[in-house]
Enzyme design. Structure first.
Site, mmCIF file in Angstrom:
data_model
loop_
_atom_site.group_PDB
_atom_site.id
_atom_site.type_symbol
_atom_site.label_atom_id
_atom_site.label_comp_id
_atom_site.label_asym_id
_atom_site.label_seq_id
_atom_site.Cartn_x
_atom_site.Cartn_y
_atom_site.Cartn_z
ATOM 1 N N GLU A 256 0.878 -1.181 0.000
ATOM 2 C CA GLU A 256 0.000 0.000 0.000
ATOM 3 C C GLU A 256 0.905 1.216 0.000
ATOM 4 O OE1 GLU A 256 -2.952 -0.294 -0.646
ATOM 5 O OE2 GLU A 256 -3.474 -2.307 0.010
ATOM 6 N N CYS A 290 -2.077 9.056 3.394
ATOM 7 C CA CYS A 290 -1.879 8.630 2.012
ATOM 8 C C CYS A 290 -3.115 8.931 1.188
ATOM 9 C CB CYS A 290 -1.476 7.171 1.921
ATOM 10 S SG CYS A 290 -2.677 6.097 2.637
HETATM 11 C C1 UN1 Z 1 -3.153 6.003 5.365
HETATM 12 O O1 UN1 Z 1 -2.945 7.213 5.351
HETATM 13 O O2 UN1 Z 1 -2.203 5.190 5.248
HETATM 14 O O3 UN1 Z 1 -9.249 6.806 4.681
HETATM 15 C C2 UN1 Z 1 -4.489 5.390 5.607
HETATM 16 C C3 UN1 Z 1 -8.425 7.353 5.423
HETATM 17 C C4 UN1 Z 1 -7.972 6.622 6.646
HETATM 18 C C5 UN1 Z 1 -6.848 5.686 6.328
HETATM 19 C C6 UN1 Z 1 -5.625 6.363 5.732
HETATM 20 N N1 UN1 Z 1 -9.087 5.914 7.203
HETATM 21 O O4 UN1 Z 1 -7.943 8.453 5.174
#
Ligand code: UN1
Length: 525
Positions: A256, A290
């Site tokens: 990921e 992310c």
């Molecule tokens: C991440 O930043 O690795 O949907 C995950 C979202 C969060 C998860 C982010 N529930 O922004």
């Protein structure tokens, strides 16, 4: 302020707490004099020993009935629920996100436990008809073995739970190298997993950095044949390296990786809703998700109206130490490393000819936005930053920045909007604000992304939906929901023949022969 006294913590290997020769400190993101704990820098022999412990534990754990493993997952969820407030405060203290978001991220781990608790009572295989009589075919999900896990610091409990919980539920054992940016949250999570009754050796935790440290050593364990699966959340560059090592060992890793997520606003959008969604997508968690928005792509006819309202909202953003001020929108950077990487994008913007609309780099006590409260020198805080005249090809259009900054990109109509949205090498999440059914449909149909929101932010993963991206955002694996099960199990097909004789597939099938040919035309002559 005097430095606080801090405790030493150890690696969790088998039933032992193992210290290392080298160590590092975890300090609060909001206050660098607040030392949360001292953690070991696991050496290669310790990482290897953790893998061996996990190998040893695999036999018993994989034979534990799945519904019983599910019960333990349920107990982890209960322990997390009981400790939710303390854990959320620890997430905020160590990582710097607001308490509201921290509580949400702990809830994400609890939701994951709730989902997989009952999956222990499903974990279905199939029974399949055979070509031959007195023979049955069936499929089973089997665990892979030992899983190496490396995770990032921005979601120190939610994202690890997406890997650890389904891996445990399906009968695998684990060596986890949590982020060196949030080791205390990881330690607490591991202790709650042990409290729930997961036996020693099933989850092992080794602490330390990535490059030339525990993270790299864990990756190298694939070459030593000690791992059967690798799962990673982090940068695309590191993901590629892990993918290479996994590939030569014929392992299929979960990767990921980064994102440069587009948020499109069409001319018919509800502008109030679009502005608040854009603010959250760009600046929540200080842009350190992310799933944060990277480019806001705006239809030309509403560009000026949106820009005015967006900038007003940006100027009102409250920034402070989130432990002291519950109502802040974002807090400090996780640490200096994240801050410096973000700061360098100001040079990109200037060199590539973008226009800076708002933002002045680091917030200091002498130079702070109206919404800032507290002592800026206690940590690294960034001005909310907004650019315009940003075009495909510019570094800040293409590359993930991971901080409070956003680009406004002007386009004309849905086709140009989709083209701009797809003009990055990433494809994690995406969003469109429109009430035009056809534009929403076109976006959903043509966007190159693993996740899409219509009239909501680029964030907002839920525990029972597939999480993951396309292009540079990953290798196509998905986390969460039923989809993640395929990443921690292999399918075992079984033939059970009770005929008492040799029956060969495709040869001894005893197909019923055809009758004589029929011509429908001639039937009614
Ligand atoms: C991440 O930043 O690795 O949907 C995950 C979202 C969060 C998860 C982010 N529930 O922004």
């Amino acid at each position: 302020m005097p430095e606080t006294l801090s405790r030493n913590y150890a690696n969790l290997i088998g039933d032992q707490e193992v210290v290392s020769t080298k160590s590092f400190e975890s300090r609060s993101s909001s206050n660098h004099t607040d030392i949360i704990g001292v953690f070991p820098e696991a050496d290669k022999a310790q990482v290897r020993a953790a893998c061996q412990q996990a190998q040893e534990a695999f036999g018993r754990w994989s034979k534990t009935p799945a519904p019983i493993r599910g019960e333990l997952i349920g107990s982890i969820g209960e322990a997390l629920s009981r400790e939710k407030e303390a854990l959320s405060r620890l997430v905020t203290r160590e990582m710097g996100k607001t308490l509201k978001e921290a509580r949400g991220s702990v809830q994400e781990a609890i939701d994951t436990c709730h989902f997989f608790q009952s999956e222990g009572r499903r974990l279905y295989g199939q029974t399949v008809p055979s070509e031959m009589p007195n023979k049955e075919l069936m499929t089973y999900r089997r665990p892979l073995g030992v899983v190496g896990i490396v995770t990032a610091g921005n979601f120190p409990i939610a994202v690890p739970s997406w890997k650890i919980i389904p891996a445990l539920l399906t009968g695998n054992t684990i060596v986890w190298k949590p982020s060196e940016d949030a080791p205390a949250v990881a330690y607490a999570f591991a202790k709650l997993i042990a409290e729930a009754g997961v036996p020693a050796g099933v989850l092992n935790v080794v602490f330390g950095g990535g490059k030339d440290a525990a993270g790299q050593y864990l990756v190298e364990m694939m070459d030593e044949g000690l791992l059967d699966k690798f799962a990673f959340t982090g940068s695309t560059a590191v993901g590629r390296l892990i993918g290479e090592v996994a590939g030569r060992n014929l392992l299929h890793p979960t990767l990921e990786l980064g994102g440069k997520n587009p948020l499109v606003i069409m001319r018919d959008a509800d502008l109030d809703n679009a502005v608040s969604g854009a603010i959250f997508s760009a600046f929540a968690t200080g842009g350190q998700r992310c799933t944060s928005a990277g480019n806001i792509i705006i239809d030309a006819s509403i560009y000026d109206a949106f820009k005015t309202r967006f900038l007003e909202a940006v100027k009102a953003i409250k920034i402070a130490d989130p432990l002291e001020h519950e109502d802040v929108f974002y807090g400090p950077f996780i640490n200096q490393r994240f801050f410096e990487r973000w700061l360098s994008h100001y040079d990109w913007g200037q060199e590539d000819g973008a226009t800076l609309l708002y933002g002045q780099g680091r917030i200091s006590n002498d130079n702070k936005p109206a919404g800032f409260s507290g002592d800026a020198s206690a940590s690294y805080y960034g001005w909310p930053t907004v650019w315009e005249n940003v075009k495909p090809g510019m570094r800040q259009f293409q590359q993930e920045v991971f901080g409070p900054t956003i680009n406004l990109v002007k386009v004309n109509g849905i086709a140009e909007a989709i083209e701009a949205a797809n003009a990055v090498d990433y494809g994690l999440s995406s969003a469109i604000y429109t009430n035009h059914r056809e534009w929403a449909y076109q976006f959903k149909d043509q966007i190159e992304a693993g996740m899409t929101s219509i009239n909501n932010t680029t964030n907002g993963a839920e525990a029972h939906m597939p999480f993951g991206g396309v292009k540079g955002s990953g290798n196509g694996t998905r986390e969460s929901g039923v989809w993640v099960l395929d990443n921690y199990t292999y399918w075992h097909g079984v033939n059970d023949d009770i005929s008492g004789k040799l029956q060969l597939a495709q040869m001894d099938t005893g197909y019923i022969g055809a009758g004589s040919e029929v011509s429908v035309g001639k039937l009614f002559d």
